[in-house]
Scaffold this motif. Sequence first.
Motif, PDB file in Angstrom:
ATOM      1  N   VAL A 219       0.839  -1.206   0.000  1.00  0.00           N
ATOM      2  CA  VAL A 219       0.000   0.000   0.000  1.00  0.00           C
ATOM      3  C   VAL A 219       0.870   1.251   0.000  1.00  0.00           C
ATOM      4  CG1 VAL A 219      -1.788   1.276   1.245  1.00  0.00           C
ATOM      5  CG2 VAL A 219      -1.851  -1.231   1.212  1.00  0.00           C
ATOM      6  N   GLY A 220       0.628   2.140  -0.943  1.00  0.00           N
ATOM      7  CA  GLY A 220       1.386   3.384  -1.034  1.00  0.00           C
ATOM      8  C   GLY A 220       1.241   3.979  -2.431  1.00  0.00           C
ATOM      9  N   ALA A 221       1.914   5.085  -2.671  1.00  0.00           N
ATOM     10  CA  ALA A 221       3.124   5.559  -2.019  1.00  0.00           C
ATOM     11  C   ALA A 221       2.806   6.487  -0.837  1.00  0.00           C
ATOM     12  CB  ALA A 221       3.995   6.310  -3.019  1.00  0.00           C
ATOM     13  N   ILE A 222       3.458   6.177   0.296  1.00  0.00           N
ATOM     14  CA  ILE A 222       3.273   6.974   1.497  1.00  0.00           C
ATOM     15  C   ILE A 222       3.992   8.319   1.365  1.00  0.00           C
ATOM     16  CG2 ILE A 222       3.543   7.018   4.000  1.00  0.00           C
ATOM     17  CD1 ILE A 222       1.614   4.821   2.849  1.00  0.00           C
ATOM     18  N   PHE A 223       5.204   8.302   0.829  1.00  0.00           N
ATOM     19  CA  PHE A 223       5.976   9.511   0.534  1.00  0.00           C
ATOM     20  C   PHE A 223       6.373   9.490  -0.938  1.00  0.00           C
ATOM     21  CE2 PHE A 223       7.026   8.859   5.109  1.00  0.00           C
ATOM     22  CZ  PHE A 223       6.562  10.073   5.602  1.00  0.00           C
ATOM     23  N   PRO A 224       6.749  10.642  -1.509  1.00  0.00           N
ATOM     24  CA  PRO A 224       7.244  10.648  -2.892  1.00  0.00           C
ATOM     25  C   PRO A 224       8.457   9.738  -3.017  1.00  0.00           C
ATOM     26  CG  PRO A 224       6.838  12.893  -2.120  1.00  0.00           C
ATOM     27  CD  PRO A 224       6.705  11.997  -0.921  1.00  0.00           C
ATOM     28  N   THR A 225       8.588   9.092  -4.167  1.00  0.00           N
ATOM     29  CA  THR A 225       9.696   8.159  -4.359  1.00  0.00           C
ATOM     30  C   THR A 225      10.631   8.648  -5.460  1.00  0.00           C
ATOM     31  OG1 THR A 225       8.712   6.783  -6.097  1.00  0.00           O
ATOM     32  CG2 THR A 225       8.053   6.310  -3.831  1.00  0.00           C
ATOM     33  N   THR A 226      11.827   8.060  -5.473  1.00  0.00           N
ATOM     34  CA  THR A 226      12.809   8.403  -6.505  1.00  0.00           C
ATOM     35  C   THR A 226      12.885   7.320  -7.574  1.00  0.00           C
ATOM     36  OG1 THR A 226      14.584   7.385  -5.212  1.00  0.00           O
ATOM     37  CG2 THR A 226      14.226   9.739  -4.899  1.00  0.00           C
TER      38      THR A 226
ATOM     39  N   LYS B 274       5.470   4.952 -11.821  1.00  0.00           N
ATOM     40  CA  LYS B 274       4.375   5.869 -11.513  1.00  0.00           C
ATOM     41  C   LYS B 274       3.811   5.554 -10.130  1.00  0.00           C
ATOM     42  CE  LYS B 274       2.676   6.752 -16.205  1.00  0.00           C
ATOM     43  NZ  LYS B 274       1.520   6.571 -17.114  1.00  0.00           N
ATOM     44  N   THR B 275       3.672   6.573  -9.312  1.00  0.00           N
ATOM     45  CA  THR B 275       3.129   6.367  -7.979  1.00  0.00           C
ATOM     46  C   THR B 275       1.990   7.333  -7.704  1.00  0.00           C
ATOM     47  OG1 THR B 275       4.759   7.884  -7.012  1.00  0.00           O
ATOM     48  CG2 THR B 275       5.321   5.542  -7.030  1.00  0.00           C
ATOM     49  N   VAL B 276       1.076   6.898  -6.865  1.00  0.00           N
ATOM     50  CA  VAL B 276      -0.035   7.734  -6.413  1.00  0.00           C
ATOM     51  C   VAL B 276       0.055   7.804  -4.899  1.00  0.00           C
ATOM     52  CG1 VAL B 276      -2.546   7.944  -6.281  1.00  0.00           C
ATOM     53  CG2 VAL B 276      -1.477   7.032  -8.352  1.00  0.00           C
ATOM     54  N   HIS B 277      -0.065   9.002  -4.351  1.00  0.00           N
ATOM     55  CA  HIS B 277       0.067   9.162  -2.901  1.00  0.00           C
ATOM     56  C   HIS B 277      -1.083   8.471  -2.173  1.00  0.00           C
ATOM     57  CE1 HIS B 277       0.773  10.867   1.010  1.00  0.00           C
ATOM     58  NE2 HIS B 277      -0.438  11.388   1.022  1.00  0.00           N
ATOM     59  N   THR B 278      -0.735   7.782  -1.102  1.00  0.00           N
ATOM     60  CA  THR B 278      -1.717   7.173  -0.208  1.00  0.00           C
ATOM     61  C   THR B 278      -1.446   7.702   1.194  1.00  0.00           C
ATOM     62  OG1 THR B 278      -1.791   5.159  -1.547  1.00  0.00           O
ATOM     63  CG2 THR B 278      -2.644   5.004   0.689  1.00  0.00           C
TER      64      THR B 278
ATOM     65  N   TYR C 153       1.784  -4.181   3.756  1.00  0.00           N
ATOM     66  CA  TYR C 153       3.097  -3.533   3.735  1.00  0.00           C
ATOM     67  C   TYR C 153       2.956  -2.124   3.196  1.00  0.00           C
ATOM     68  CZ  TYR C 153       5.329  -8.039   4.582  1.00  0.00           C
ATOM     69  OH  TYR C 153       5.723  -9.234   5.144  1.00  0.00           O
ATOM     70  N   ALA C 154       3.504  -1.163   3.929  1.00  0.00           N
ATOM     71  CA  ALA C 154       3.540   0.219   3.453  1.00  0.00           C
ATOM     72  C   ALA C 154       4.729   0.377   2.511  1.00  0.00           C
ATOM     73  CB  ALA C 154       3.681   1.176   4.628  1.00  0.00           C
ATOM     74  N   ILE C 155       4.559   1.152   1.445  1.00  0.00           N
ATOM     75  CA  ILE C 155       5.643   1.378   0.491  1.00  0.00           C
ATOM     76  C   ILE C 155       5.613   2.821   0.001  1.00  0.00           C
ATOM     77  CG2 ILE C 155       4.264   0.623  -1.518  1.00  0.00           C
ATOM     78  CD1 ILE C 155       6.924  -0.597  -2.636  1.00  0.00           C
ATOM     79  N   GLY C 156       6.776   3.317  -0.378  1.00  0.00           N
ATOM     80  CA  GLY C 156       6.842   4.635  -0.999  1.00  0.00           C
ATOM     81  C   GLY C 156       7.670   5.622  -0.222  1.00  0.00           C
ATOM     82  N   GLY C 157       8.956   5.733  -0.575  1.00  0.00           N
ATOM     83  CA  GLY C 157       9.810   6.752   0.020  1.00  0.00           C
ATOM     84  C   GLY C 157      10.127   6.562   1.484  1.00  0.00           C
TER      85      GLY C 157
ATOM     86  N   VAL D 175       7.204  -2.958   6.022  1.00  0.00           N
ATOM     87  CA  VAL D 175       7.513  -1.847   5.124  1.00  0.00           C
ATOM     88  C   VAL D 175       8.304  -2.379   3.942  1.00  0.00           C
ATOM     89  CG1 VAL D 175       8.940   0.229   4.909  1.00  0.00           C
ATOM     90  CG2 VAL D 175       7.426  -0.050   6.882  1.00  0.00           C
ATOM     91  N   ALA D 176       7.947  -1.934   2.757  1.00  0.00           N
ATOM     92  CA  ALA D 176       8.687  -2.282   1.542  1.00  0.00           C
ATOM     93  C   ALA D 176       9.502  -1.070   1.100  1.00  0.00           C
ATOM     94  CB  ALA D 176       7.723  -2.712   0.433  1.00  0.00           C
ATOM     95  N   VAL D 177      10.759  -1.304   0.779  1.00  0.00           N
ATOM     96  CA  VAL D 177      11.640  -0.211   0.371  1.00  0.00           C
ATOM     97  C   VAL D 177      12.356  -0.575  -0.924  1.00  0.00           C
ATOM     98  CG1 VAL D 177      12.009   0.531   2.754  1.00  0.00           C
ATOM     99  CG2 VAL D 177      13.651  -1.037   1.691  1.00  0.00           C
ATOM    100  N   VAL D 178      12.773   0.450  -1.634  1.00  0.00           N
ATOM    101  CA  VAL D 178      13.557   0.263  -2.855  1.00  0.00           C
ATOM    102  C   VAL D 178      14.895   0.981  -2.669  1.00  0.00           C
ATOM    103  CG1 VAL D 178      13.578   0.426  -5.376  1.00  0.00           C
ATOM    104  CG2 VAL D 178      11.383   0.258  -4.177  1.00  0.00           C
TER     105      VAL D 178
END
Length: 210
Positions: A129-136, A140-144, A161-165, A182-185
């Motif tokens: 679920v996310g993106a919680i924060f803007p990602t690099t 394409k992401t949509v804010h959640t 799992y929370a994801i996004g920045g 939490v999922a991270v890249v």
Amino acid sequence: MKLTNRPLYLVTDHTELSDEQFFNAIEQGCQNGVGLVQLRQKEGTSREIFELAQQVKTITDKYRVPLLIDDRLDIAQAVDAAGVHLGQSDLPVDVARNILGPRKFIGATAKTLKQAKAAEEMGADYLGVGAIFPTTTHVKTVHTSVETLGKIKQAVGIPVYAIGGLKADNVDAIDGAHVDGVAVVSAIMKAEDPAKAAQELRNAVEEAIG
């Protein structure tokens, strides 16, 4: 194999990394607290992605970390991965379940309560679920909002799992959502020291999710 006690989830990104840096980041992550790995590879031929998946699976198998393949059921089957992760524009979860059977993990991206409930009803094992924060990342992401994240967690009976920045220094933002992980890249894949980044993230995530 279950998804319990796997709070740190690594999604790969090969962009701007050599093969050596890419595989090293994954291995250092698996050695230092990553409990799930998703191979997300948008570029390359099917053969190239298959061969990359084989190499990544050699690493994840070494540390007994489940490997999920983003989008590609064929690649997941070809390398006998633990499962797949599906976005809203990919095959429906129930169709993927019919193909993969009951023993493989199927994760689904959900940005709204409606999407989350639908994915669970179709047989998803977990949600990203996310993106919680803007990602690099070049995706394409949509804010959640964290509020929506919390509502999704309350509404479903599968891991979320929370994801996004998300990084070690901001993961406390999801404190009240009571998610499973939490999922991270970039926080690991682009870290100068992936081992240290994974350790710090694992500790911060465990504190944030209680």
